[in-house]
Design a protein around this motif. Structure first.
Motif, short mmCIF file in Angstrom:
data_model
loop_
_atom_site.label_atom_id
_atom_site.label_comp_id
_atom_site.label_asym_id
_atom_site.label_seq_id
_atom_site.Cartn_x
_atom_site.Cartn_y
_atom_site.Cartn_z
N THR A 276 0.84 -1.20 0.00
CA THR A 276 0.00 0.00 0.00
C THR A 276 0.88 1.25 0.00
O THR A 276 2.07 1.20 0.32
CB THR A 276 -0.94 0.03 1.22
OG1 THR A 276 -0.14 -0.06 2.40
CG2 THR A 276 -1.92 -1.12 1.19
N SER A 277 0.27 2.37 -0.37
CA SER A 277 1.03 3.62 -0.46
C SER A 277 0.94 4.41 0.85
O SER A 277 -0.15 4.57 1.41
CB SER A 277 0.48 4.48 -1.60
OG SER A 277 1.21 5.68 -1.68
N ASP A 278 2.09 4.90 1.30
CA ASP A 278 2.10 5.76 2.50
C ASP A 278 1.64 7.18 2.18
O ASP A 278 1.38 7.96 3.09
CB ASP A 278 3.53 5.84 3.08
CG ASP A 278 3.93 4.54 3.75
OD1 ASP A 278 3.08 3.63 3.84
OD2 ASP A 278 5.10 4.43 4.17
N GLU A 279 1.59 7.50 0.87
CA GLU A 279 1.30 8.89 0.48
C GLU A 279 0.25 8.92 -0.63
O GLU A 279 0.17 8.01 -1.45
CB GLU A 279 2.56 9.57 -0.06
CG GLU A 279 3.75 9.57 0.89
CD GLU A 279 3.54 10.49 2.09
OE1 GLU A 279 2.62 11.34 2.04
OE2 GLU A 279 4.27 10.35 3.09
N HIS A 301 6.61 3.89 -7.86
CA HIS A 301 6.81 5.02 -6.95
C HIS A 301 5.65 6.01 -7.09
O HIS A 301 4.92 6.00 -8.08
CB HIS A 301 8.16 5.69 -7.19
CG HIS A 301 8.31 6.32 -8.53
ND1 HIS A 301 8.63 5.59 -9.66
CD2 HIS A 301 8.17 7.60 -8.94
CE1 HIS A 301 8.68 6.40 -10.70
NE2 HIS A 301 8.41 7.64 -10.29
N PHE A 311 7.21 8.57 -2.35
CA PHE A 311 7.10 7.21 -1.78
C PHE A 311 7.61 6.21 -2.81
O PHE A 311 7.30 6.30 -3.99
CB PHE A 311 5.65 6.87 -1.42
CG PHE A 311 5.48 5.51 -0.83
CD1 PHE A 311 6.00 5.21 0.43
CD2 PHE A 311 4.81 4.51 -1.52
CE1 PHE A 311 5.85 3.94 0.99
CE2 PHE A 311 4.67 3.23 -0.97
CZ PHE A 311 5.19 2.97 0.29
N ALA A 313 7.59 2.10 -3.47
CA ALA A 313 6.96 0.86 -3.03
C ALA A 313 7.90 -0.31 -3.29
O ALA A 313 8.36 -0.50 -4.42
CB ALA A 313 5.64 0.65 -3.77
N SER A 331 -4.27 7.03 -3.55
CA SER A 331 -4.67 7.60 -2.26
C SER A 331 -3.72 7.11 -1.17
O SER A 331 -3.04 6.10 -1.36
CB SER A 331 -6.10 7.19 -1.93
OG SER A 331 -6.20 5.78 -1.90
N LYS A 332 -3.67 7.83 -0.08
CA LYS A 332 -2.90 7.38 1.08
C LYS A 332 -3.53 6.08 1.59
O LYS A 332 -4.74 6.03 1.83
CB LYS A 332 -2.93 8.46 2.15
CG LYS A 332 -2.01 8.22 3.34
CD LYS A 332 -2.08 9.42 4.28
CE LYS A 332 -1.42 9.14 5.62
NZ LYS A 332 0.03 9.22 5.58
N GLY A 333 -2.73 5.04 1.68
CA GLY A 333 -3.26 3.74 2.09
C GLY A 333 -3.83 2.92 0.95
O GLY A 333 -4.28 1.79 1.15
N THR A 335 -4.09 0.62 -2.51
CA THR A 335 -3.34 -0.57 -2.90
C THR A 335 -2.48 -0.27 -4.12
O THR A 335 -2.97 0.21 -5.15
CB THR A 335 -4.30 -1.73 -3.22
OG1 THR A 335 -5.03 -2.04 -2.03
CG2 THR A 335 -3.54 -2.96 -3.67
#
Ligand code: ZN
Length: 348
Positions: A276-279, A301, A311, A313, A331-333, A335
């Motif tokens: 998942t994405s932190d940003e 990224h 970010f 990944a 989105s933040k969080g 997939t």
């Protein structure tokens, strides 16, 4: 009289030995096909009606349910069931097939990913459903009663959604009930996809089964889930894989003549790692679906709106990219990808 009574007593399943078979408003005499709807009455929100087809074979046999479109923009799986509707011949069939091509009509109509836009819920997370809930829950309750409880086996078809670039795979749920697992394993091999996720962590409570296939599985009905198609496309090879898969299961269950051509030596996937994405920002993939990656490999990224990378990944484990986000919106969080971790050897 004596013979028919004997047959009725011995016949498994009893439901399919009936001369007529009805699901919702779809009704078919033996040797015929009927179409209709599973009506979901209005409640706290709007009513919906889910199309259903009953192909009532010329001879008694198992009842197989094939369902797609819980996610209404996983198009290849919906079109695969439409193909089966036009191709299945009751005269050739032992048993009965219940086809539900499009559970989530509002998602399909409005091109909304992942959820039912009427209530914002995934239509594959609220089984067995409830009659006093929102539309997704009421539809799930109707499908549990009209489809799951009426069938002996169920195949739930999915695929990559509009934002998912997915390589085909199936799920096999291991319940620990030996006879059931043997049959469902035969089904998943007969389906023919060469990557199979082994699910061992699904809920076991029939009153909280969450997923459609699991709702059938916890009720003792050998069942599987299969996924093909990606990112809004309807590619022939994906549709064919799902159609061929369903027909393969029908051969395996002896509903169609001929032998099932089971997949040989599939890749068994013992766990799935979500990335998942932190940003929030713009996502750039650096791998394709189906790629094998090492642990720590860069998956893609995320940049801010000015092009600065915010970010990166990384693969949390070595494995195969089952799907990777296919659109720049992140989105933040959200997939980014799922990585399937294969196990060396299945069986024994
Ligand atoms: Zn889906």
């Amino acid at each position: 009289m004596k013979t028919s009574l004997f047959a009725a007593v011995l016949s498994l399943p009893a439901l399919a030995s009936a001369q007529t078979f009805a699901v919702g408003t779809a009704r078919a005499e033996r040797g015929h096909t009927g179409t209709g709807y599973i009506e979901v009455p209005a409640g706290v929100d709007a009513a919906t009606s889910i199309p259903v087809v009953v192909v009532h074979g010329a001879r008694p046999g198992p009842v197989l349910a094939i369902v797609s479109g819980a996610h209404g923009t996983e198009y290849a799986s919906i079109i695969a069931v439409e193909r089966l509707i036009s191709e299945l011949e009751p005269a050739q069939l032992d048993g009965t097939v219940i086809l539900v091509p499009l559970v989530n009509r509002a998602s399909f109509d409005q091109k909304v990913v992942h959820v039912n836009p009427v209530d914002g819920k995934s239509m594959n997370r609220f089984y067995p459903g409830r009659a006093d809930g929102t539309q997704t829950e009421r539809a799930s309750e109707r499908i549990t009663k009209e489809v799951v409880e009426r069938c002996d086996h169920l195949i739930d078809l999915h695929g990559g959604d509009l934002d998912e670039s997915l390589r085909p795979y199936s799920y096999w749920t291991r319940t620990g009930r030996e006879a059931q697992d043997r049959t469902s394993k035969g089904m998943v091999l007969a389906f023919g996809l060469d990557h199979i996720i082994v699910s061992t962590d699904r809920p076991t409570d029939p009153a909280a089964s969450r997923y459609l296939e699991n709702t059938a599985t916890v009720r003792g009905k050998p069942s599987i889930t299969a996924e093909a198609g990606h990112a809004g496309t309807v590619e022939t090879e994906d549709v064919e894989a799902l159609v061929r898969g369903c027909l393969g299961v029908m051969h395996f269950l002896k509903m169609l003549p001929g032998k099932a051509a089971a997949v040989q030596n599939p890749v068994w996937i013992e766990s799935v790692a979500n990335v998942t994405s932190d940003e929030a920002g713009i996502f750039y993939p650096q791998v394709r679906r189906g790629t094998y990656v090492a642990k720590g490999a860069t998956i893609g990224h995320v940049t801010d709106l000015f092009g600065k990378t915010i970010f990166e990944a990384k693969a949390p484990a070595a494995g195969i990219v089952l799907y990777v986000c296919s659109v720049p919106s992140m989105s933040k969080g959200g997939t980014i990808a799922t990585i399937g971790v294969p196990k060396a050897e299945e069986g024994s």
